[in-house]
Design an enzyme around this catalytic site. Sequence first.
Site, PDB file in Angstrom:
ATOM      1  N   HIS A   1       0.823  -1.207   0.000  1.00 35.65           N
ATOM      2  CA  HIS A   1       0.000   0.000   0.000  1.00 35.65           C
ATOM      3  C   HIS A   1       0.859   1.261   0.000  1.00 35.65           C
ATOM      4  O   HIS A   1       0.337   2.358  -0.167  1.00 35.65           O
ATOM      5  CB  HIS A   1      -0.944   0.005   1.196  1.00 35.65           C
ATOM      6  CG  HIS A   1      -2.316  -0.505   0.866  1.00 35.65           C
ATOM      7  ND1 HIS A   1      -3.248   0.261   0.212  1.00 35.65           N
ATOM      8  CD2 HIS A   1      -2.898  -1.709   1.071  1.00 35.65           C
ATOM      9  CE1 HIS A   1      -4.359  -0.435   0.048  1.00 35.65           C
ATOM     10  NE2 HIS A   1      -4.168  -1.641   0.550  1.00 35.65           N
TER      11      HIS A   1
ATOM     12  N   ASP B   1      -5.484  -9.044 -19.285  1.00 40.92           N
ATOM     13  CA  ASP B   1      -5.244 -10.016 -20.365  1.00 40.92           C
ATOM     14  C   ASP B   1      -3.788  -9.937 -20.794  1.00 40.92           C
ATOM     15  O   ASP B   1      -3.327  -8.897 -21.273  1.00 40.92           O
ATOM     16  CB  ASP B   1      -6.168  -9.704 -21.547  1.00 40.92           C
ATOM     17  CG  ASP B   1      -6.085 -10.736 -22.661  1.00 40.92           C
ATOM     18  OD1 ASP B   1      -5.186 -11.593 -22.623  1.00 40.92           O
ATOM     19  OD2 ASP B   1      -6.920 -10.668 -23.582  1.00 40.92           O
TER      20      ASP B   1
END
Length: 418
Positions: free
Chosen positions: A119, A344
């Site tokens: 984070h 993808d």
Amino acid sequence: MVLFYSADQNTQTITDITQQRMKQLRESLAQVLTLFYPFAGRVKDKITIDCNDKGVHYTEAKVSCSLAEFFNQSNFLSLIYKLLPNQATMEVSAEGYTTMAKVTCFACGGIVIGALISHMVADGAGASFFLNSWGSNSCIGKFQHTFEFPNFDTPFPRNNASLQDTNAMHLCGQFLNKGRLGSRRFLFDEEAISKLRAQGSSSIVQNPTRVEVVASLICKCVAKAYKANTGLERPTLITHAVNLRRRASPNFPNSCMGNFVWLPTALMSQNYELPKLVTKFREAVTSISSDFVKSFQGEAGYVNYCKSSKQVIETASRVAQMNSSGVNYLHYTSWCNFGLYDVDFGWGKPIWVSCVADSLDNKDDTLFFNSVILMDTPLGKRIEVWVYLKEDEMAILQQDKELLTFATMDPSPLQLKD
């Protein structure tokens, strides 16, 4: 984040395909890190990253079974953590990596990519942007979206004297549990969500979102589990992570890296029914207005941020002490519409994106806070919910008749295609 990709129909042998794709992943990651340079740096201290281009923690593994065989194991959820880098923790690694990735190849040709991103460099939306950028780079001429460069120039003022007691973990840390963790997945289909939206609507919120109604039902059922386990009727304090990019006017682009998260709170009575719970969720999220986001910008931005952070933490502490029986706590995060099912690498989109369940070595001294993560399914029409509670509370929740009227518990990922 763990992304699962099935094997496709290809004339090449599985070994050749796997080797080609592993090479493609390595090369495209190296290229995309030149743009996401803090991801390849090292943590210097709690507020500083040395952008020294030393690279990410990257490992590869092979599994002798197929993806279908993996999913068909009764305990496969407790094995998911093995698909993440070995040093998987809530904090950054001891070596100071901000980004770690593990690529696992299955015997069928399926590939799983497990990613851990600190984070310190990105929140969930930023991590998704990074993964989509890595995928776009890997596609080699098959770009499905206009490539957008990451933006590390924050719209908020920088301050090296950032106070550690004003961050989200300090807020949630007040409600840490110690014990055995129980986790379950609940799948809500289109029909169930439609019914919940009808039941959860009111004159105040006439058209509740799918996230609002599912989150509200989970809150109601978890509260019942708390009461059944302790015998105490007490309110539930919820925090709900809000993406500040979408609350700003105009919106900050998804390419903004860093932590653009705020945790509004709401106190839910044990007696609230679905419409009231939905209203409270709506009020909590909409309290984060464009003016609120704007107050963190400019010369006074840092002072306003610290002031607002302390107010949230103090409010949570005050609420926790105001009831003689105490207060329950539940933290919500929604990964819906993050675009994780769009990642993808050149051989199709993931068949499943998962969090991590409790591992096989779940111990009596595990530290955690009660939390709920809401996620899309492959076509985004359903919602998959991951719930993390104390093991004895989870044992009660998983038998809740109202919850199981609307949700299927722990379905096979192979059944998630809409």
